[in-house]
Design a protein around this motif. Structure first.
Motif, PDB file in Angstrom:
ATOM      1  N   GLN A 203       0.817  -1.207   0.000  1.00 26.22           N
ATOM      2  CA  GLN A 203       0.000   0.000   0.000  1.00 26.22           C
ATOM      3  C   GLN A 203       0.855   1.262   0.000  1.00 26.22           C
ATOM      4  OE1 GLN A 203      -2.393  -1.539   3.338  1.00 26.22           O
ATOM      5  NE2 GLN A 203      -4.191  -1.285   2.045  1.00 26.22           N
ATOM      6  N   PHE A 204       2.024   1.197   0.650  1.00 21.73           N
ATOM      7  CA  PHE A 204       2.950   2.321   0.509  1.00 21.73           C
ATOM      8  C   PHE A 204       3.466   2.396  -0.926  1.00 21.73           C
ATOM      9  CE2 PHE A 204       3.225   2.101   5.164  1.00 21.73           C
ATOM     10  CZ  PHE A 204       3.172   3.448   5.472  1.00 21.73           C
ATOM     11  N   GLY A 205       3.431   1.249  -1.615  1.00 24.79           N
ATOM     12  CA  GLY A 205       3.810   1.230  -3.030  1.00 24.79           C
ATOM     13  C   GLY A 205       2.893   2.072  -3.894  1.00 24.79           C
ATOM     14  N   ILE A 206       1.665   2.323  -3.422  1.00 28.20           N
ATOM     15  CA  ILE A 206       0.743   3.204  -4.143  1.00 28.20           C
ATOM     16  C   ILE A 206       1.374   4.579  -4.309  1.00 28.20           C
ATOM     17  CG2 ILE A 206      -1.467   4.411  -4.008  1.00 28.20           C
ATOM     18  CD1 ILE A 206      -2.575   1.973  -2.512  1.00 28.20           C
ATOM     19  N   LEU A 207       2.030   5.045  -3.260  1.00 21.03           N
ATOM     20  CA  LEU A 207       2.661   6.358  -3.315  1.00 21.03           C
ATOM     21  C   LEU A 207       3.799   6.374  -4.326  1.00 21.03           C
ATOM     22  CD1 LEU A 207       2.752   7.222   0.506  1.00 21.03           C
ATOM     23  CD2 LEU A 207       0.998   7.778  -1.190  1.00 21.03           C
ATOM     24  N   PHE A 208       4.504   5.240  -4.453  1.00 21.21           N
ATOM     25  CA  PHE A 208       5.568   5.150  -5.463  1.00 21.21           C
ATOM     26  C   PHE A 208       4.972   5.271  -6.866  1.00 21.21           C
ATOM     27  CE2 PHE A 208       8.196   2.760  -8.444  1.00 21.21           C
ATOM     28  CZ  PHE A 208       9.441   3.342  -8.224  1.00 21.21           C
ATOM     29  N   ARG A 209       3.842   4.635  -7.099  1.00 16.02           N
ATOM     30  CA  ARG A 209       3.190   4.719  -8.422  1.00 16.02           C
ATOM     31  C   ARG A 209       2.777   6.150  -8.735  1.00 16.02           C
ATOM     32  NH1 ARG A 209      -1.068   0.470  -6.818  1.00 16.02           N
ATOM     33  NH2 ARG A 209      -2.317   1.452  -8.447  1.00 16.02           N
ATOM     34  N   VAL A 210       2.375   6.893  -7.706  1.00 15.21           N
ATOM     35  CA  VAL A 210       2.005   8.294  -7.920  1.00 15.21           C
ATOM     36  C   VAL A 210       3.244   9.132  -8.226  1.00 15.21           C
ATOM     37  CG1 VAL A 210       1.067  10.355  -6.790  1.00 15.21           C
ATOM     38  CG2 VAL A 210      -0.059   8.145  -6.488  1.00 15.21           C
ATOM     39  N   ALA A 211       4.343   8.856  -7.484  1.00  8.98           N
ATOM     40  CA  ALA A 211       5.578   9.619  -7.695  1.00  8.98           C
ATOM     41  C   ALA A 211       6.220   9.294  -9.035  1.00  8.98           C
ATOM     42  CB  ALA A 211       6.560   9.331  -6.555  1.00  8.98           C
ATOM     43  N   ASP A 212       6.101   8.044  -9.479  1.00 11.43           N
ATOM     44  CA  ASP A 212       6.707   7.593 -10.738  1.00 11.43           C
ATOM     45  C   ASP A 212       5.777   7.938 -11.899  1.00 11.43           C
ATOM     46  OD1 ASP A 212       8.246   6.373 -12.651  1.00 11.43           O
ATOM     47  OD2 ASP A 212       7.620   4.332 -12.145  1.00 11.43           O
ATOM     48  N   THR A 213       5.689   9.211 -12.220  1.00  9.64           N
ATOM     49  CA  THR A 213       4.740   9.678 -13.235  1.00  9.64           C
ATOM     50  C   THR A 213       5.045   9.136 -14.624  1.00  9.64           C
ATOM     51  OG1 THR A 213       6.083  11.672 -13.480  1.00  9.64           O
ATOM     52  CG2 THR A 213       4.203  11.792 -11.975  1.00  9.64           C
ATOM     53  N   ASP A 214       6.317   8.841 -14.903  1.00 10.40           N
ATOM     54  CA  ASP A 214       6.695   8.356 -16.233  1.00 10.40           C
ATOM     55  C   ASP A 214       6.709   6.833 -16.335  1.00 10.40           C
ATOM     56  OD1 ASP A 214       7.051  10.971 -17.064  1.00 10.40           O
ATOM     57  OD2 ASP A 214       9.151  11.009 -16.407  1.00 10.40           O
ATOM     58  N   ARG A 215       6.319   6.160 -15.239  1.00 17.42           N
ATOM     59  CA  ARG A 215       6.270   4.678 -15.212  1.00 17.42           C
ATOM     60  C   ARG A 215       7.634   4.069 -15.553  1.00 17.42           C
ATOM     61  NH1 ARG A 215       2.095   6.538 -13.588  1.00 17.42           N
ATOM     62  NH2 ARG A 215      -0.039   5.782 -14.007  1.00 17.42           N
ATOM     63  N   LYS A 216       8.715   4.665 -15.037  1.00 20.16           N
ATOM     64  CA  LYS A 216      10.058   4.157 -15.322  1.00 20.16           C
ATOM     65  C   LYS A 216      10.436   2.997 -14.403  1.00 20.16           C
ATOM     66  CE  LYS A 216      12.092   8.065 -14.468  1.00 20.16           C
ATOM     67  NZ  LYS A 216      10.984   8.944 -14.060  1.00 20.16           N
ATOM     68  N   GLY A 217       9.804   2.926 -13.226  1.00 13.31           N
ATOM     69  CA  GLY A 217      10.156   1.896 -12.258  1.00 13.31           C
ATOM     70  C   GLY A 217      11.208   2.361 -11.270  1.00 13.31           C
TER      71      GLY A 217
END
Length: 685
Positions: A78-92
């Protein structure tokens, strides 16, 4: 007043409001300082390096924004949700720029809504279609969740009916999210109420509440959820009770304010349900809580307390303790920051005075044990006729018999004169090195640096310890000399100092270093970890006298015993040898002769007495020192401000609390939101 979940800070009658730690003492932190702090955190956690630049993986990112999280109520995914938001370019992975942009978003007052909007706005258009909303919500709900009816009238009121649906902008979507939990509750109640009778089982109620509010509730309240059926007659739970419970959880901040105000007005620190409702009516223009909602509050807060009269601690068990709000202090309520040379000198005098008092108390309490220890260590068991004491108890008894009770305190005067600068230097150097070597990003200090700080403290104190101890030891053993030669004149501390001279006062200094450096290297880290790890000291959990005393005493046991050999050698070097006794020339010579004449056990002579002396002495000294700091703080607002600074340092600087809070809205949709993520690729436009 404060408790685990209801945390408020009051100063000069003014409520505490939100602020960063720098803003407390100065003004709003500069962009440059903020970037420097963010750079430190990024560099600490980023593990990938490419083309000379560092990047964060999802694991790195979670470690940075959620340090110390146990992942029980909020799972790692669920903290990974925040990573998906921060990773706007979907680079990983995230660059420093990505991290700064995310941290800036977290600092906004509506961060939780903006994060939710960006998660659902997968195309980045600034609008969310009905299909996007449906796909993202469905993909993030757990497989055991009750399916959401997207054709319900409630959703149609927001987006329009089929054929006339419109996309939602940020403001509209935020309002939809606020009401979505209530609609989920209504749909889930309807799902479990198969017969449409307006009642569900306690187990069904528990499943509903866990799905939308598990992350907010304390473990004890979760276990008690099925007991809601006892609030009214029957063994089922009505829709009215479910809605009332939901309203209580949503308005818990207001519950907190009313409870604190009502208790402040009570005579015994306890309130009844009527007190709560009366205070609520006086505090608001419109009625906030219904009688049923008040019944629910007092039912769960008073679980196990049938009196109906509850204290602040009773109400503390409602919410999970980790849900806190960042707290700021208005600069106007703080004392002016004390800076400058004169304030620095006065502060050192203040610390010196407290250290002197604490050290004197500790030394006086255990001085008789110290005298027995010294006599035992100086006893030469291989010299005929000199085996005066069979053991420490025998020594204690004979001192009282031959020299009187005051004989147990022979040499106490010089000890008290020297203990003030000794303790002041030891405590100051240890704190100084710990402060210089701790991680600026996390405030943590490694074990190796803790040992370094303790070692430095032990080494510096020898400047005062060695002269003090050589005078003290010679005063302590002169009672034995008088027994062998009654004509020997009794010496004073001054006469001993004159006899030794400056150089003589530092006789055995190497052995003193060999004892004090390892002692402090063991003692201070052990003391710090006992307080933190065993007795759970924290900014919000001050230790009591007994816990402080035990921490200091337990830490002193291994430190004292394992350094006894060095103490034995030091004692033999510093005692004035009588006729027929072995003379030692340095540490190595002393160690060899002691081993040859008396065996290995001689190195631990007086070891038990040393433990019984050092353990309570250091326990008492540090307990008194810490209590004096609380009773006579350097600044009347120091402790309060320190708590706020620490709170903000743990939340604003690391983003931990803001990161948790940013997930609130999404977790309100479903407590497993994001755990079982299905494919959510951007939709074609």
């Amino acid at each position: 007043m404060q408790m685990k979940n209801f945390r408020t800070i009051h100063a000069a009658g003014t409520d505490v409001v939100a602020s960063s730690s720098l803003e407390i003492l100065k003004s709003k932190p500069s962009t440059q300082n903020l970037l420097a702090e963010q750079k430190l955190i990024f560099e600490k956690f980023a593990s990938v390096e490419k083309d000379g630049k560092k990047y964060m993986t999802q694991e790195d990112f979670i470690a940075a924004i959620a340090p110390g999280e146990d992942y029980k109520k909020i799972q790692k995914e669920q903290f990974g949700i925040l990573f998906r938001v921060a990773d706007t370019d979907r680079k990983g992975f995230l660059s420093f720029q990505d991290f700064v942009v995310f941290e800036n978003m977290l600092s906004k007052p509506d961060a939780e809504y903006e994060i939710a909007f960006r998660l659902f706005d997968v195309n980045g258009t600034g609008k969310i279609s009905v299909e996007q909303f449906k796909d993202i919500l469905t993909a993030n709900l757990g497989p055991d969740s009750v399916p959401f009816d997207f054709d319900c009238d409630w959703l149609n009121l927001y987006v329009g009916v089929e054929g006339r649906k419109h996309d939602l902008a940020y403001e509209e979507f935020s309002q939809l999210l606020k009401g979505l939990q209530g609609e989920r509750l209504r749909q889930e109640f309807k799902y479990y109420d198969k017969d449409r009778v307006g009642y569900i089982s306690p187990d069904a109620f528990k499943r509903i509440i866990l799905s939308i509010a598990r992350h907010k509730l304390s473990d004890s309240l979760i276990e008690q959820l099925p007991t809601l059926c006892n609030v009214s007659a029957g063994n089922k739970i009505s829709y009215a009770s479910v809605v009332a419970f939901h309203n209580v959880i949503r308005q818990m901040d207001m519950v907190e304010r009313i409870v604190i105000k009502a208790i402040a007005q009570s005579n015994d620190g306890r309130i009844t349900k009527n007190d709560f409702l009366n205070t609520a009516a006086q505090s608001t223009r419109f009625s906030l809580f219904t009688p049923l909602e008040a019944d629910i509050i007092f039912h769960f807060a008073g679980f196990g307390n049938p009196s109906g009269s509850l204290s602040l601690n009773d109400f503390a068990q409602l919410l999970d303790a980790k849900w806190q709000k960042p707290q700021r202090v208005k600069p106007a309520i703080l004392a002016k920051e004390r800076t400058g040379v004169w304030w620095g000198i006065l502060h050192q005098f203040y610390s010196f005075t407290l250290g002197a008092i604490a050290g004197s108390v500790g030394a006086t309490v255990v001085y008789p044990i110290d005298l027995v220890k010294t006599r035992m260590q100086n006893q030469r068991s291989k010299v005929v006729g000199e085996l005066l004491y069979r053991n420490s108890i025998d020594c204690f008894q004979k001192v009282i018999k031959n020299e009187g009770f005051l004989g147990l305190y022979g040499g106490l005067g010089p000890q008290l004169v020297g203990v003030a600068p000794e303790k002041a230097i030891k405590l100051t150097v240890n704190d100084l090195i710990r402060g210089l070597t701790k991680d600026p990003a996390t405030g943590q200090i490694s074990l190796s640096n803790e040992i370094l700080a303790g070692s430095a403290a032990g080494g510096c104190q020898v400047i005062f310890t060695n002269p003090l101890e050589i005078v003290k030891i010679r005063l302590q053993v002169q009672g034995e000399e008088l027994k062998f030669n009654v004509n020997t004149p009794k010496k004073s501390a001054i006469s001993i100092v004159k006899q030794l001279g400056i150089v003589g006062l530092y006789k055995g200094v190497a052995a003193c270093l060999l004892r004090d450096i390892p002692f402090s290297a063991i003692y201070f880290p052990a003391y710090a970890h006992l307080k933190k790890d065993v007795f759970k000291e924290s900014p919000d959990n001050k230790l009591g006298m007994v816990e402080l005393l035990l921490s200091g005493a337990i830490a002193g046991m291994p430190a004292a015993y394992f350094t006894t050999p060095a103490d034995v050698i030091k004692t033999r070097l510093q005692v004035e040898a009588r006729k027929g006794q072995t003379i030692y020339n340095g540490i190595t010579d002393g160690a060899k002769k002691i081993y040859k004449e008396e065996g290995f056990k001689a190195f631990f002579k007086g070891g038990p007495a040393r433990v019984f002396r050092s353990s309570p002495q250091f326990g008492t000294t540090l307990m008194v020192y810490e209590l004096l700091q609380r009773w006579f703080p350097w600044d009347s607002t120091e402790e309060q401000v320190g708590k706020v600074i620490r709170t903000v340092a743990q939340t604003d600087d690391l983003g931990y609390l803001r990161s948790r809070n940013a997930l609130k809205i999404l977790l309100d949709l479903d407590y497993k939101f994001g755990v079982t993520l299905k494919n959510t690729e951007p939709l074609e436009t």
